[in-house]
Design a protein around this motif. Sequence first.
Motif, short mmCIF file in Angstrom:
data_model
loop_
_atom_site.label_atom_id
_atom_site.label_comp_id
_atom_site.label_asym_id
_atom_site.label_seq_id
_atom_site.Cartn_x
_atom_site.Cartn_y
_atom_site.Cartn_z
N PHE A 1 0.83 -1.21 0.00
CA PHE A 1 0.00 0.00 0.00
C PHE A 1 0.86 1.26 0.00
O PHE A 1 0.33 2.36 -0.04
CB PHE A 1 -0.97 -0.02 1.20
N ASP A 2 2.17 1.05 0.08
CA ASP A 2 3.10 2.17 0.07
C ASP A 2 4.05 1.93 -1.10
O ASP A 2 4.87 1.00 -1.06
CB ASP A 2 3.85 2.18 1.42
N PRO B 1 -7.16 -3.15 -3.81
CA PRO B 1 -7.86 -2.07 -3.10
C PRO B 1 -8.47 -2.59 -1.80
O PRO B 1 -9.09 -3.66 -1.79
CB PRO B 1 -8.96 -1.66 -4.09
N LEU C 1 -3.71 6.15 5.27
CA LEU C 1 -4.75 5.22 4.82
C LEU C 1 -5.55 4.71 6.03
O LEU C 1 -6.79 4.68 6.02
CB LEU C 1 -4.12 4.05 4.04
N GLU D 1 -7.93 7.43 7.20
CA GLU D 1 -9.10 7.58 6.33
C GLU D 1 -10.10 6.45 6.54
O GLU D 1 -11.31 6.66 6.60
CB GLU D 1 -8.67 7.62 4.84
N VAL E 1 -12.73 4.65 -0.14
CA VAL E 1 -11.36 5.05 0.28
C VAL E 1 -10.34 4.11 -0.38
O VAL E 1 -9.31 4.56 -0.89
CB VAL E 1 -11.23 4.98 1.83
N GLY E 2 -10.65 2.82 -0.39
CA GLY E 2 -9.75 1.82 -1.00
C GLY E 2 -9.53 2.11 -2.48
O GLY E 2 -8.40 2.02 -2.98
N GLU F 1 -9.89 5.05 -4.01
CA GLU F 1 -9.13 6.29 -4.19
C GLU F 1 -7.63 6.07 -3.91
O GLU F 1 -6.78 6.58 -4.62
CB GLU F 1 -9.70 7.41 -3.30
N TRP F 2 -7.35 5.28 -2.87
CA TRP F 2 -5.94 5.01 -2.54
C TRP F 2 -5.27 4.25 -3.69
O TRP F 2 -4.16 4.57 -4.12
CB TRP F 2 -5.86 4.19 -1.24
N GLN G 1 -4.45 6.49 -6.62
CA GLN G 1 -3.23 7.29 -6.41
C GLN G 1 -1.99 6.42 -6.57
O GLN G 1 -1.02 6.81 -7.22
CB GLN G 1 -3.23 7.94 -5.00
N GLN G 2 -2.05 5.22 -5.97
CA GLN G 2 -0.92 4.29 -6.08
C GLN G 2 -0.64 3.96 -7.55
O GLN G 2 0.50 4.00 -8.01
CB GLN G 2 -1.29 2.97 -5.38
#
Length: 317
Positions: free
Chosen positions: A213-214, A240, A262, A265, A278-279, A281-282, A285-286
């Motif tokens: 996730f990073d 996600p 994360l 959020e 939220v998942g 959207e994250w 971005q990733q």
Amino acid sequence: MKVTEHLKKGKGKTLFSFEIIPPKKGNHIQDLYDNIDLLMEFNPPFIDVTTSREEYVYIEKQGLLDRKITRMRPGTVGICAAIKHKYDVDTVPHVLCGGFTKEETEYLLVDCHYLGIENVMALRGDAMSHQKYFEATNGGHQYATQLVQQIKDLNKGKYLHDVIEANHNADFCIGVAGYPEKHLESPSLKSDLKRLKEKVDAGADYVVTQMFFDNQKYFDFVKSAREIGINVPIIPGIKPLAVQRHLQLLPQVFKIDLPEPLITEVEKCKSNTEVRQVGVEWAIQQSKELLEAGVPLLHYYSMGKSTNIKAIAEAVF
Ligand code: FAD
């Protein structure tokens, strides 16, 4: 076509692919097709199909619990063939050490070859639910490296026991798993990377990563892999987040860290519908950052439900 050929043909353009899980025994394949239908507009060059090893189920019989061993999601190779036939897309069956003897694996690979399946993901598999550690099946492999070796041998026409005059060999392209945050059993990331190098040296053609996730974890992983001579494509795997429970479950099962922003959020969410958003959207971005960095392909873990993967793909591709 081989996964590596698809990547070359992409000519630097980031491609999209995803992984599905076979339906549970007794369920119709149409559910799976409905989920695949949603994603075909993004032109996946291949679709991965996971394999579930055997497990124990308990059935009540005259007041007593009877333990049976079964495979709840059988049919990976058949599903690969069905998807290939229906959508004219390459499929990648996951082939496991756990739960299979070397002979069974050989037959499975021969079936794949006859069906025109050119790629396989070679994996060890996890321990069964009652086991603390993975134990090799009697007559099976202990590590994925040995499975890669078996597939490579088959590519050269070398079968397990039979001395045969092979007049036509398989030529599988082999994927293996990589872990940006190290495999949960490994003593260190460095040691796990050495094991990954052994899989590549044994003949693996590409790596697909465990979810992360990073993105920095992925970038660092690729850098360290290149430094020790792992030169095959390393495809990032993206999942996600979808439910609140993932905050505990993913670190517990996969020993991965979730970034603080994360977590914050997700903790603000009042329902799993909000968590799902939220998942998504994250993951967008990733994905955008990875795409910007020029990764060859973004591979998504759909876990059988693809509306969130569609939302991500719409924003990214
Ligand atoms: P290996 O590469 O064999 O590594 C397992 C552990 O052993 C690691 O800690 C490694 O460092 C260590 N090791 C390796 N070689 C040696 C050696 N010679 N001596 C000592 N230690 C060694 N699971 C499923 O059941 N079905 C699936 O479809 C599936 N798909 C997956 C797809 C991807 C992209 C990923 C990342 C994982 C998937 N998994 C799947 C999970 C996988 O099976 C587990 O993570 C499993 O615990 C390890 O598999 P591996 O192939 O990485 O094992």
